[in-house]
Design a protein around this motif. Structure first.
Motif, PDB file in Angstrom:
ATOM      1  N   ASP A 108      36.999   6.118 -24.174  1.00  0.00           N
ATOM      2  CA  ASP A 108      37.169   4.752 -23.672  1.00  0.00           C
ATOM      3  C   ASP A 108      38.646   4.390 -23.823  1.00  0.00           C
ATOM      4  O   ASP A 108      39.291   4.783 -24.813  1.00  0.00           O
ATOM      5  CB  ASP A 108      36.288   3.806 -24.513  1.00  0.00           C
ATOM      6  N   TRP A 275      30.585  -4.285 -14.561  1.00  0.00           N
ATOM      7  CA  TRP A 275      31.576  -3.344 -14.044  1.00  0.00           C
ATOM      8  C   TRP A 275      31.155  -2.842 -12.662  1.00  0.00           C
ATOM      9  O   TRP A 275      29.991  -3.001 -12.271  1.00  0.00           O
ATOM     10  CB  TRP A 275      31.692  -2.157 -15.002  1.00  0.00           C
ATOM     11  N   GLY A 312      37.759   1.231 -18.640  1.00  0.00           N
ATOM     12  CA  GLY A 312      37.983   2.539 -18.066  1.00  0.00           C
ATOM     13  C   GLY A 312      37.848   3.645 -19.088  1.00  0.00           C
ATOM     14  O   GLY A 312      37.703   3.393 -20.296  1.00  0.00           O
ATOM     15  N   HIS A 313      37.884   4.842 -18.577  1.00  0.00           N
ATOM     16  CA  HIS A 313      37.646   6.018 -19.417  1.00  0.00           C
ATOM     17  C   HIS A 313      38.638   7.125 -19.077  1.00  0.00           C
ATOM     18  O   HIS A 313      38.987   7.313 -17.921  1.00  0.00           O
ATOM     19  CB  HIS A 313      36.219   6.517 -19.198  1.00  0.00           C
ATOM     20  N   ARG A 382      43.182  -4.548 -23.685  1.00  0.00           N
ATOM     21  CA  ARG A 382      42.856  -4.918 -25.069  1.00  0.00           C
ATOM     22  C   ARG A 382      43.970  -4.380 -25.967  1.00  0.00           C
ATOM     23  O   ARG A 382      44.733  -3.508 -25.554  1.00  0.00           O
ATOM     24  CB  ARG A 382      41.486  -4.334 -25.435  1.00  0.00           C
TER      25      ARG A 382
HETATM   26  C1  GLC Z   1      32.932   0.022 -19.938  1.00  0.00           C
HETATM   27  C2  GLC Z   1      34.462   0.011 -19.909  1.00  0.00           C
HETATM   28  C3  GLC Z   1      35.001   0.222 -21.289  1.00  0.00           C
HETATM   29  C4  GLC Z   1      34.446  -0.818 -22.231  1.00  0.00           C
HETATM   30  C5  GLC Z   1      32.932  -0.735 -22.247  1.00  0.00           C
HETATM   31  C6  GLC Z   1      32.323  -1.843 -23.090  1.00  0.00           C
HETATM   32  O1  GLC Z   1      32.467   1.291 -20.205  1.00  0.00           O
HETATM   33  O2  GLC Z   1      34.945   0.983 -19.029  1.00  0.00           O
HETATM   34  O3  GLC Z   1      36.420   0.186 -21.290  1.00  0.00           O
HETATM   35  O4  GLC Z   1      34.954  -0.682 -23.527  1.00  0.00           O
HETATM   36  O5  GLC Z   1      32.443  -0.876 -20.920  1.00  0.00           O
HETATM   37  O6  GLC Z   1      30.947  -1.739 -23.150  1.00  0.00           O
END
Ligand code: GLC
Length: 428
Positions: A108, A275, A312-313, A382
């Motif tokens: 993440d 998302w 994002g990842h 963040r």
């Molecule tokens: C999604 C986002 C990730 C976030 C997560 C929180 O996977 O891409 O960045 O931390 O959601 O649940």
């Protein structure tokens, strides 16, 4: 290692404030890990790819494609749960155990600094270098720590407002407008708004959006915690009030991404913050009741559209991997245009390749792409810190207490500020 607040400020003055709080990490692994990072860089063979639950059903077909072309360097998929915090803890455990079978791991965006500072990720330099020139700069930033790239941006993420266009003609652009539209939900006998409010990483995302959307911030321009402000309180108060008056249904206090998606697909919500992956599933799930009746808009803010928290990842190579040459090629495969298009068309995941947002074939299929690009480009990252677990805990614990009514908003924000200061000054 102790890191003083003065040091934090110095780091910010050095131009790092743009990516949030950047602290110098303690290199827990030391030279042993540097050796580990170098070993296996020329070596090829089977590898394992570790990622959270493949909600969008994109990983298996991709791996089949890779395996057909690489019979001696096959990838095995290790699928984790669908909860961000469990994924994080599973990775930490395996890194601590120096597991050589966790070759490529899905990180993440908020874990890059922590894992890099612990020397668990192979720097993508020298033979491990990848070409990032076509990738969105914000995604490359999330994979970078102390000026070194530690992962390949794999998918980006920006929050979107899913809404029922059969019930609301024009989507609200401000929070207040959205709350006014809640009378429509009441008349229709459904819930009005939900996001992710369970106590986990998703709450950090949603609380930050509420705070940023009201003109507040978690960190100030100098990179130091600055959440005890009137604007931040107003943001958190918006969520608290919405829970109180039922505009956010009570059960949403347990929602992570999937529970909200299910409620929306079942026709039980007028608005959902989630998302982009939800788009494809809400359109194609056999059980989705809103296939033809939902639209997508930017998140609402105070005086106009709000700002998403950047999600994002990234895909990183564990320093303990024995087959880093294969792992490196697999990373290149993940960021290739073909794979990125596949992520977008099959899973409605947000590409990291900038040009794809204006690719006519893609925009014809995925009309929300321009909205998504705006969400990502204007998203707030963040805090970037190796001590992120303590930072996110400070945000989660206190915003959750406010939502549950066990702390007033004033108290919650005050305590959040204190906990953020302690997290960023002592490295707890
Ligand atoms: C999604 C986002 C990730 C976030 C997560 C929180 O996977 O891409 O960045 O931390 O959601 O649940």
């Amino acid at each position: 290692m102790k890191t003083s607040r003065a040091k934090v400020r110095l780091a910010s003055v050095a131009g790092l404030a743009a990516v949030g709080l950047v602290l110098t990490g303690c290199s827990a692994g030391g030279s042993a890990n540097t050796d580990a990072a170098k070993s296996g860089q020329d070596s090829r063979g089977p590898i394992t790819y570790v990622q959270g639950k493949d909600n969008s059903n994109v990983v298996r077909p991709l791996i089949e494609k890779w395996n057909a072309a690489h019979p001696d360097e096959k990838v095995t998929f290790k699928e984790q749960s669908d909860q961000a915090d469990q994924q994080h803890d599973d990775l930490v455990q395996h890194f601590q155990a120096k597991d050589e079978n966790y070759d490529v791991v899905d990180v993440d965006v908020v874990w890059t600094a922590e894992f890099a500072a612990k020397s668990w990720l192979t720097p993508l330099t020298g033979e491990m270098k990848i070409d990032t020139s076509k990738l969105l700069p914000s995604t490359v930033k999330t994979a970078t720590y102390n000026d070194t790239l530690y992962a390949a941006p794999q998918t980006s993420d920006g929050g979107l407002l899913y809404y029922r266009k059969d019930l609301v003609k024009t989507p609200p652009t401000t929070w207040d407008e959205m709350m006014q539209d809640c009378s429509i939900a009441k008349d229709a006998g459904i819930g009005c708004y939900a996001g992710q409010f369970a106590k986990y990483e998703g709450l950090t995302v949603n609380a930050s959006e509420a705070i940023n959307g009201a003109g507040g911030s978690i960190l100030g321009k100098d990179g130091a915690p600055d959440v005890d402000t009137t604007a931040a309180k107003a943001g958190l108060q918006n969520l608290v009030d919405a829970f109180k008056d039922g505009n956010i249904p009570a059960e949403a206090i347990t929602y992570q991404e999937e529970q909200g998606r299910t409620a929306f697909e079942n026709g039980k919500l007028l608005f959902l913050r989630n998302w982009p992956y939800v788009y494809n599933l809400a359109k194609t799930d056999g059980s989705s009741k809103v296939k033809d009746t939902f639209g997508i808009a930017p998140l609402p803010g105070k005086d106009g559209v709000g700002a998403s928290t950047l999600g994002g990842h990234n895909a990183a190579i564990s320093v303990y991997s024995k087959h880093k040459a294969t792992a490196h090629d697999f990373l290149e495969f993940l960021i290739s245009n073909d794979t990125q298009k596949f992520f977008a068309t099959q899973g409605s995941l947000a590409p990291v390749v900038g040009d794809l947002y204006t690719d006519s074939e893609l925009t014809a299929k995925l009309p929300y792409l321009p909205t998504l690009l705006k969400s990502i480009e204007s998203a707030e990252p963040r805090p970037v810190t190796p001590f992120y677990p303590a930072v996110t805990k400070a945000i989660q614990d206190n915003s959750y207490a406010a939502l549950k009514g066990s702390k007033s908003v004033d108290e919650a924000v005050k305590d959040m500020q204190a906990a953020l200061e302690s997290a960023t000054s002592s490295g707890n």
